[in-house]
Enzyme design. Structure first.
Site, PDB file in Angstrom:
ATOM      1  N   LYS A  79     -68.564  39.734   0.340  1.00 32.87           N
ATOM      2  CA  LYS A  79     -68.208  38.322   0.136  1.00 32.87           C
ATOM      3  C   LYS A  79     -67.788  37.755   1.491  1.00 32.87           C
ATOM      4  O   LYS A  79     -66.740  38.094   2.019  1.00 32.87           O
ATOM      5  CB  LYS A  79     -67.036  38.162  -0.843  1.00 32.87           C
ATOM      6  CG  LYS A  79     -66.862  36.688  -1.211  1.00 32.87           C
ATOM      7  CD  LYS A  79     -65.435  36.264  -1.490  1.00 32.87           C
ATOM      8  CE  LYS A  79     -64.608  35.883  -0.314  1.00 32.87           C
ATOM      9  NZ  LYS A  79     -65.034  34.695   0.449  1.00 32.87           N
ATOM     10  N   GLU A 154     -58.819  45.388   8.520  1.00 34.09           N
ATOM     11  CA  GLU A 154     -58.886  44.917   9.916  1.00 34.09           C
ATOM     12  C   GLU A 154     -58.196  43.558   9.939  1.00 34.09           C
ATOM     13  O   GLU A 154     -58.794  42.556   9.558  1.00 34.09           O
ATOM     14  CB  GLU A 154     -60.345  44.800  10.366  1.00 34.09           C
ATOM     15  CG  GLU A 154     -61.111  46.115  10.408  1.00 34.09           C
ATOM     16  CD  GLU A 154     -60.734  46.982  11.601  1.00 34.09           C
ATOM     17  OE1 GLU A 154     -60.093  46.470  12.536  1.00 34.09           O
ATOM     18  OE2 GLU A 154     -61.067  48.184  11.579  1.00 34.09           O
ATOM     19  N   GLU A 285     -49.913  34.433  15.488  1.00 32.20           N
ATOM     20  CA  GLU A 285     -51.237  34.388  16.100  1.00 32.20           C
ATOM     21  C   GLU A 285     -51.628  32.903  16.248  1.00 32.20           C
ATOM     22  O   GLU A 285     -51.730  32.192  15.247  1.00 32.20           O
ATOM     23  CB  GLU A 285     -52.179  35.089  15.117  1.00 32.20           C
ATOM     24  CG  GLU A 285     -53.434  35.656  15.661  1.00 32.20           C
ATOM     25  CD  GLU A 285     -54.276  36.297  14.539  1.00 32.20           C
ATOM     26  OE1 GLU A 285     -54.048  36.040  13.339  1.00 32.20           O
ATOM     27  OE2 GLU A 285     -55.182  37.039  14.903  1.00 32.20           O
TER      28      GLU A 285
HETATM   29  N1  LIG Z   1     -58.804  43.075  12.965  1.00 33.18           N
HETATM   30  C1  LIG Z   1     -60.011  42.552  12.988  1.00 33.18           C
HETATM   31  O1  LIG Z   1     -60.997  43.229  13.211  1.00 33.18           O
HETATM   32  C2  LIG Z   1     -60.211  41.073  12.742  1.00 33.18           C
HETATM   33  C3  LIG Z   1     -61.446  40.510  13.066  1.00 33.18           C
HETATM   34  C4  LIG Z   1     -61.647  39.149  12.844  1.00 33.18           C
HETATM   35  C5  LIG Z   1     -60.627  38.371  12.316  1.00 33.18           C
HETATM   36  N2  LIG Z   1     -59.438  38.944  12.018  1.00 33.18           N
HETATM   37  C6  LIG Z   1     -58.344  38.129  11.508  1.00 33.18           C
HETATM   38  O2  LIG Z   1     -58.835  37.214  10.521  1.00 33.18           O
HETATM   39  C7  LIG Z   1     -58.080  36.021  10.540  1.00 33.18           C
HETATM   40  C8  LIG Z   1     -59.012  34.828  10.626  1.00 33.18           C
HETATM   41  O3  LIG Z   1     -59.913  34.852   9.585  1.00 33.18           O
HETATM   42  P1  LIG Z   1     -59.742  33.993   8.240  1.00 33.18           P
HETATM   43  O4  LIG Z   1     -58.994  32.753   8.535  1.00 33.18           O
HETATM   44  O5  LIG Z   1     -61.091  33.892   7.605  1.00 33.18           O
HETATM   45  O6  LIG Z   1     -58.805  34.966   7.371  1.00 33.18           O
HETATM   46  P2  LIG Z   1     -58.416  34.865   5.837  1.00 33.18           P
HETATM   47  O7  LIG Z   1     -57.547  36.039   5.535  1.00 33.18           O
HETATM   48  O8  LIG Z   1     -57.910  33.525   5.465  1.00 33.18           O
HETATM   49  O9  LIG Z   1     -59.810  35.009   5.063  1.00 33.18           O
HETATM   50  C9  LIG Z   1     -60.608  36.144   5.219  1.00 33.18           C
HETATM   51  C10 LIG Z   1     -61.470  36.317   3.988  1.00 33.18           C
HETATM   52  O10 LIG Z   1     -60.619  36.537   2.858  1.00 33.18           O
HETATM   53  C11 LIG Z   1     -60.996  35.663   1.815  1.00 33.18           C
HETATM   54  N3  LIG Z   1     -59.821  35.383   0.994  1.00 33.18           N
HETATM   55  C12 LIG Z   1     -58.836  34.492   1.229  1.00 33.18           C
HETATM   56  N4  LIG Z   1     -57.941  34.542   0.223  1.00 33.18           N
HETATM   57  C13 LIG Z   1     -58.366  35.474  -0.661  1.00 33.18           C
HETATM   58  C14 LIG Z   1     -57.880  35.973  -1.895  1.00 33.18           C
HETATM   59  N5  LIG Z   1     -56.741  35.542  -2.439  1.00 33.18           N
HETATM   60  N6  LIG Z   1     -58.582  36.946  -2.526  1.00 33.18           N
HETATM   61  C15 LIG Z   1     -59.730  37.400  -1.992  1.00 33.18           C
HETATM   62  N7  LIG Z   1     -60.254  36.961  -0.831  1.00 33.18           N
HETATM   63  C16 LIG Z   1     -59.564  36.019  -0.171  1.00 33.18           C
HETATM   64  C17 LIG Z   1     -61.577  34.450   2.510  1.00 33.18           C
HETATM   65  O11 LIG Z   1     -62.418  33.721   1.634  1.00 33.18           O
HETATM   66  C18 LIG Z   1     -62.337  35.122   3.662  1.00 33.18           C
HETATM   67  O12 LIG Z   1     -63.594  35.572   3.194  1.00 33.18           O
HETATM   68  C19 LIG Z   1     -57.175  36.127  11.746  1.00 33.18           C
HETATM   69  O13 LIG Z   1     -55.893  36.532  11.329  1.00 33.18           O
HETATM   70  C20 LIG Z   1     -57.831  37.224  12.574  1.00 33.18           C
HETATM   71  O14 LIG Z   1     -56.968  37.913  13.448  1.00 33.18           O
HETATM   72  C21 LIG Z   1     -59.202  40.280  12.199  1.00 33.18           C
END
Ligand SMILES: NC(=O)c1ccc[n+]([C@@H]2O[C@H](COP(=O)([O-])OP(=O)(O)OC[C@H]3O[C@@H](n4cnc5c(N)ncnc54)[C@H](O)[C@@H]3O)[C@@H](O)[C@H]2O)c1
Ligand SMILES: O=CCCC(=O)O
Length: 385
Positions: A79, A154, A285
């Site tokens: 997803k 991650e 962040e």
């Molecule tokens: N450690 C790593 O490898 C890595 C890599 C890239 C990004 N990130 C982190 O990701 C973040 C940025 O990405 P973002 O804004 O998309 O993060 P996010 O956590 O808001 O969303 C990530 C994913 O989770 C889904 N999601 C959100 N709420 C959910 C729920 N309640 N249930 C199931 N799925 C849900 C979103 O639709 C999306 O697909 C930053 O914190 C960044 O550091 C980490």
């Protein structure tokens, strides 16, 4: 455009690497404790895998999961972020075109809170891998507990970047630009806190501000552009709030500090000096093109400042002192350390964090193990040696 091309090449590198590494998923024969036994260990696919991925690096964050899953022998359901679904769909289409059978690499787009509990709670899914924010990662880890799934997380970072008095100034400036301003500051491994030693602080700040003021902000489709837009208004608002908060608490803007006229999602690359621990940027962040420079006197103080966070994804240090290199790389609490470089990611190296930055590793042979279980077979035999 150049960042996007780089991301696609980076994504492809995971498929090439894991396609080879799948051949090396060897087991072991372990000497038994009695002569009438034999012990064999093999690596087996963990079963159906599921993944939820973020919007930044919308292809690479999927490739880092799908490639090892396929190499291990797992099918996978992804997803993607609702902000960037098309990259996932394009990857799935390409998978069919290169001959991966239908049903092996699946993409489900839609409402996160509806799809999430199915992927984390379904008993037929053996592995759940998430990339995204720490808050959502914690929620999904808890959801996975009900079926005791194997979990990879991650999550977010708050990377410190340390510049010591003995650093090569030019290398430190270039490394900071690469780490901080890649993807307009929207990478999980972006330096978030720039810690600079007293003796080099003013020279470093001046040189960095000069280089940053030269970064070309503009339409990403123009070949020359260095800095593109942020992902959305929420993200832009957070970045501007971090700047304002830093100024309110004593920070001084050397360059940038405001929205950029190119368009409504652009922020001018910003350097702030006089950063301190009371500022939001020290603890959250920023995920945008803002570098806050903190001052330190001793190596011990720098390590304490660097480690004063619940995040532990990446950390960087610039030094030419060999003993310091060892002390600092061993003393920083992070899953990945860059010494005299701001770019640490590749398909051959394990990517992942400690503390609240997550669990597990992606890339390298460690990344394949995340999709495999060990199966031990103990054989009784009449042969005694
Ligand atoms: N450690 C790593 O490898 C890595 C890599 C890239 C990004 N990130 C982190 O990701 C973040 C940025 O990405 P973002 O804004 O998309 O993060 P996010 O956590 O808001 O969303 C990530 C994913 O989770 C889904 N999601 C959100 N709420 C959910 C729920 N309640 N249930 C199931 N799925 C849900 C979103 O639709 C999306 O697909 C930053 O914190 C960044 O550091 C980490
Ligand atoms: O945003 C996180 C991933 C970036 C990278 O793989 O270097």
């Amino acid at each position: 455009m150049s960042e996007a091309r780089g991301e696609i090449a980076y994504s492809a590198s995971f498929f090439s690497w894991f396609a080879e590494e799948g051949k090396r998923a060897y087991g072991e024969i372990i000497p038994a404790t009695s002569p009438d036994k034999r012990i064999m260990v093999s690596k087996r696919p963990v079963g159906v895998a599921a993944a939820i991925t973020p919007w930044n690096f919308p292809s690479a964050m999927i490739a880092r999961k799908v490639a090892p899953a396929l190499a291990a022998g797992c099918s996978i359901v992804v997803k993607p972020s609702e902000l960037t679904p098309f990259s996932a769909l394009a990857l799935a289409k390409l998978a069919l075109e290169v001959g991966i059978p239908g049903g092996i690499f699946n993409v489900v787009t839609g409402h996160a809170k509806t799809i999430g509990p199915i992927l984390t709670g379904h008993p037929d899914i053996g592995k759940f891998s998430f990339t995204g924010s720490t808050a959502i990662g914690k929620l999904l880890t808890a959801q996975c507990a009900s079926t005791m799934k194997r979990v990879s997380m991650e999550l977010g970072g708050n990377a410190p970047l340390l510049v010591f008095d003995d650093a090569d100034l030019d290398a430190a400036v270039e490394g900071t630009i690469v780490s901080k301003f890649r993807n307009s500051g929207q990478t999980c491994v972006c330096a978030n806190r720039i810690l600079v030693q007293d003796g080099i602080y003013d020279r470093f700040a001046e040189a960095l501000a000069l280089r940053v003021s030269e970064l070309l902000v503009g339409n990403g489709l123009d070949g020359e552009t260095h800095q593109g837009p942020l992902i959305n208004q929420t993200s832009k608002a957070k970045v501007l709030e971090h700047i304002q908060d830093a100024v309110d608490k004593g920070g001084v803007i050397l360059t940038g500090g405001s929205p950029h006229p190119t368009g409504e999602l652009f922020v001018t690359p910003t350097i702030i000096t006089g950063a301190n621990d009371t500022m939001r940027i020290a603890h959250e962040e920023t995920f945008g093109p803002v570098a806050a420079l903190f001052r330190f006197k001793s190596e011990r103080e720098a390590l304490a400042m660097a480690n004063a966070t619940r995040s532990g994804l990446a950390a960087y240090a610039f030094t030419r002192d060999l003993d310091r290199f060892w002390r600092v790389s061993e003393g920083l609490h992070a899953g990945m350390i860059g010494i005299n470089t701001g770019l640490i990611s590749s398909e051959v190296a394990p990517f992942g964090g400690v503390k609240e930055s997550g669990l597990g590793r992606e890339g390298s042979h460690f990344g394949l193990d995340e999709y495999m279980e060990l199966k031990m077979v103990c054989v009784g035999t009449s042969m005694s040696s």
